[in-house]
Design an enzyme around this catalytic site. Structure first.
Site, mmCIF file in Angstrom:
data_model
loop_
_atom_site.group_PDB
_atom_site.id
_atom_site.type_symbol
_atom_site.label_atom_id
_atom_site.label_comp_id
_atom_site.label_asym_id
_atom_site.label_seq_id
_atom_site.Cartn_x
_atom_site.Cartn_y
_atom_site.Cartn_z
ATOM 1 N N LYS A 299 10.531 -6.732 -26.118
ATOM 2 C CA LYS A 299 9.599 -6.006 -25.643
ATOM 3 C C LYS A 299 8.999 -6.529 -24.544
ATOM 4 O O LYS A 299 8.165 -7.653 -24.339
ATOM 5 C CB LYS A 299 8.483 -5.557 -26.778
ATOM 6 C CG LYS A 299 7.487 -4.632 -26.365
ATOM 7 C CD LYS A 299 6.496 -4.505 -27.459
ATOM 8 C CE LYS A 299 5.844 -2.985 -27.316
ATOM 9 N NZ LYS A 299 4.708 -3.159 -26.268
ATOM 10 N N ARG A 461 6.777 9.919 -31.110
ATOM 11 C CA ARG A 461 6.483 8.601 -31.483
ATOM 12 C C ARG A 461 6.888 8.646 -32.942
ATOM 13 O O ARG A 461 6.217 8.585 -33.813
ATOM 14 C CB ARG A 461 4.950 8.422 -31.484
ATOM 15 C CG ARG A 461 4.330 7.088 -31.570
ATOM 16 C CD ARG A 461 2.989 6.828 -31.760
ATOM 17 N NE ARG A 461 2.481 6.855 -30.309
ATOM 18 C CZ ARG A 461 2.322 6.130 -29.461
ATOM 19 N NH1 ARG A 461 3.063 4.956 -29.729
ATOM 20 N NH2 ARG A 461 1.683 6.630 -28.217
HETATM 21 P P1 AMP Z 1 2.828 0.332 -26.890
HETATM 22 O O1 AMP Z 1 2.572 0.652 -25.520
HETATM 23 O O2 AMP Z 1 2.193 -0.834 -27.482
HETATM 24 O O3 AMP Z 1 2.745 1.745 -27.516
HETATM 25 O O4 AMP Z 1 4.565 -0.021 -26.680
HETATM 26 C C1 AMP Z 1 5.308 0.891 -26.257
HETATM 27 C C2 AMP Z 1 5.777 0.542 -24.756
HETATM 28 O O5 AMP Z 1 6.301 -0.838 -24.738
HETATM 29 C C3 AMP Z 1 6.790 1.596 -24.213
HETATM 30 O O6 AMP Z 1 5.882 2.767 -23.825
HETATM 31 C C4 AMP Z 1 7.293 0.616 -23.126
HETATM 32 O O7 AMP Z 1 6.593 0.733 -21.677
HETATM 33 C C5 AMP Z 1 7.179 -0.826 -23.530
HETATM 34 N N1 AMP Z 1 8.374 -1.433 -23.735
HETATM 35 C C6 AMP Z 1 8.768 -2.839 -23.274
HETATM 36 N N2 AMP Z 1 9.911 -3.201 -23.690
HETATM 37 C C7 AMP Z 1 10.527 -2.179 -24.543
HETATM 38 C C8 AMP Z 1 11.770 -1.854 -25.179
HETATM 39 N N3 AMP Z 1 12.718 -2.891 -25.176
HETATM 40 N N4 AMP Z 1 11.976 -0.524 -25.722
HETATM 41 C C9 AMP Z 1 10.938 0.305 -25.514
HETATM 42 N N5 AMP Z 1 9.710 0.109 -24.961
HETATM 43 C C10 AMP Z 1 9.462 -0.977 -24.423
#
Ligand code: AMP
Length: 612
Positions: A299, A461
């Protein structure tokens, strides 16, 4: 359709408070819109251009006030309009309060008063305003807008002012328009013998894409399960087409002209952003329970970006589908170099240090929406692409292909570059915890767990992408026991028993009763993950002097050494004295600065457990 008709219908919608009744009003209007359907759909949402289009009207309040003042007559100026606005509070009502008409002064509009405004003519004039640039453009924009107000009745002026400023105030959200499109063109009408399928009338699964910020906003459809009947509903067909195209006007037209089959044909178009698939929070065990095995990706701590390359030029879009191509030239250059066929990629833009290691997300923000000084900032903050999904390659849409296939395509395109990190596949929670540890140690935000067979669900989501961020809270726990390792680790302590401090032991009982706690400490779990061989050696040396009893593999240890541990969750448990157990505890380090008396108390554990 005459603009007066549109305004009258909009007024009706504004007065209607019921969701279902509003949807009915909207669907009636869509049926009556005939050739103006795409325009009407956009106008209902206060738009002249579709959401994905980089083109915007870009008319500010000052221009609107000035135009209204001019149309209202020689005794009114922009200050009067603003005073009235301060009084009434809303520009539509202000515009509607004047008696326009009869103003001459512009040759181009000499006949305007006698010509009724139509939805199409308003659209045409507004597009004229949007594309007027260069010398004298402010005056020409003002003239055109004045011309529109000058021909408007009170009700037309109200909705014209609101439309121009992008806020219709008629209680019609994206979900309502979606439901109305389905109701108008896909569902059986009264008297037909097929049941229409209505998704609870309102904005329940509304996709709210107009968040103020890109990052971290919770803006997507919550997807419970992939319910087949839900997927068969007309509303689903409309929603899916919207998520892929972000063009309400086009979707409405296709629904009317080609029905469901036509909607299903709406595919990706390179250059037109798709809504981003999003993740829910989840754990490794949930992932493995649900899918058997999980794809484990890093991530990245950056900003979401969708890359559209048509073979000649590259465009980048943010999570909210804003065009962010200009601020990120090195990403564009990288894609131009690396890819020579049309593609749509999903990924993250990260800021990196000179040695390639990731920098915090705040650094990316210094670049992401920058309009000025792009070149100077380029020297200060280096950004790179990390692609994690591939939605289209060379004419082929991959939204419905399984993740492992999309990864394979990505590997073919970008394998061997820093933009592609090889994902792991695992069915072992310990292995996943170790991968997470590795990702964190390398400075990333954590890991993402994904269902290997899942398709790309734009705007959802769902449960097919789970984000594992480390727990921000860690616990400092006392080591009160350990087990000798096996094989080559036979002379090393391997698994460590952890305890929380029980305040005023004796009076204060643990969750499982006060019986078992030892010397004011209550056991909470064992940690074996996150420790290298080297570290095990030093920990064994550190702990051996404190061993009190040995029985077989197991030793008890006097409470002296404090470990900092991370975990996925605190669960109630009959196994340990405290009544709690740590799920997936991982060793972070020894708190050399703490004695056993400074370790976290059971009260804190209980509070953290409650707060989960
Ligand atoms: P959050 O913002 O905490 O809801 O986490 C989701 C976000 O993590 C996504 O919208 C992406 O911008 C980010 N992200 C980073 N690495 C990844 C990955 N390998 N797959 C999907 N999302 C990722």
């Amino acid at each position: 359709m005459e603009f007066a008709e549109f305004a009258a219908r909009a007024e009706e919608m504004a007065e209607e408070s019921g969701d279902l009744a509003t949807t009915d009003l909207v669907s009636d209007l869509l049926r009556d819109a005939v050739e103006d359907l795409p325009i009407v759909v956009r106008f209902l949402q206060g738009r002249v251009y579709p959401a994905w289009d980089a083109m915007t009207l870009d008319v500010g309040p000052a221009l609107v006030h000035e135009s209204i003042a001019r149309a209202a007559g020689p005794n009114v100026d922009a200050d009067d309009v603003e005073t009235k606005l301060a009084d009434i509070g809303e520009i539509g009502a202000v515009a509607g309060s004047y008696d326009f008409g009869g103003q001459r002064g512009l040759d181009a509009f000499t006949d305007a008063d006698s010509e009724a405004l139509t939805v199409a003519s308003v659209d045409e004039r507004l597009r004229e305003i949007a594309t007027t640039t260069g010398d004298g453009s402010e005056k020409r924009r003002l003239d055109t807008l004045f011309g529109l107000f000058n021909s408007a009745s009170s009700s037309e002026a109200t909705f014209l002012a609101r439309l121009v400023l992008g806020e219709m105030r008629i209680g019609v959200g994206e979900g309502t328009v979606r439901d109305a499109i389905a109701a108008a063109f896909l569902e059986a009408r009264d008297g037909d013998d097929v049941d229409g399928d209505h998704v609870d009338g309102g904005d329940a699964t509304d996709v709210d894409s107009d968040d103020a910020t890109d990052e971290g906003s919770d803006d997507a459809t919550e997807e419970g399960s992939d319910d087949a009947t839900e997927n068969e509903s007309p509303v689903y067909a409309v929603e899916r087409a919207l998520q892929v195209s972000n063009d309400y006007g086009m979707v409405a037209r296709v629904a009317r002209e080609e029905g469901r089959a036509g909607l299903e044909e709406i595919g990706l178009e390179v250059g037109r952003p798709v809504q981003a698939m999003l993740a829910q929070a989840g754990s490794a065990t949930e992932a493995i329970d649900e899918w058997g095995e999980a794809v484990v990706e890093t991530k990245f701590d950056g900003a979401r970006v969708q890359v559209h390359a048509d073979g000649e030029s590259v465009s980048l879009f943010s999570r909210n589908m804003d065009d962010v191509t200009d601020p990120l030239p090195e990403v564009v250059e990288f894609v131009e170099r690396a890819v020579d066929v049309p593609v749509v990629l999903d990924g993250e833009v990260v800021a990196v240090a000179d040695d390639g290691s990731p920098l915090p997300f705040q650094e990316v923000l210094r670049r992401f929406r920058r309009k000025y000084d792009v070149e100077r900032m380029r020297d200060e903050v280096r950004v790179e692409l990390r692609a994690f999904d591939c939605l289209h390659v060379d004419g082929e849409d991959l939204l419905d292909a399984p993740l492992h296939e999309r990864h394979e395509r990505l590997r073919q395109l970008l394998g061997g570059t820093d933009a592609f990190a090889e994902p792991a596949v695992s069915s072992d929670p310990d292995e996943i915890a170790a991968l997470e540890e590795e990702a964190l140690e390398a400075g990333h935000e954590g890991i993402m767990l994904k269902e290997p067979e899942s398709t790309y669900a734009p705007g959802k989501r769902g449960r097919n992408w789970l984000k594992r961020k480390p727990n921000v809270e860690t616990l400092d726990l006392v080591v009160t026991g350990a087990e000798w390792g096996e094989g080559r680790r036979a002379n090393l302590l391997g698994t460590f028993l952890l305890s929380a401090r029980v305040d005023g032991a004796g009076e204060h009982s643990t969750k499982n009763g006060s019986a078992a706690e030892r010397d004011g400490y209550a056991t909470l779990g064992k940690v074996a993950t996150g420790i290298t061989d080297e570290k095990l050696e030093s920990l064994s040396e550190r702990l051996e002097p404190h061993i009190e009893h040995e029985s077989g593999q197991t030793v008890s240890i006097a409470p002296e050494v404090v470990f900092e541990v991370g975990y996925e969750e605190i669960q109630g448990s009959p196994t340990y004295e405290s009544g709690y157990a740590l799920r997936f505890p991982r060793f972070i380090g020894v708190r050399e600065d703490k004695t056993a008396a400074d370790a976290d108390s059971l009260d804190r554990v209980a509070r953290l457990a409650d707060a989960q």
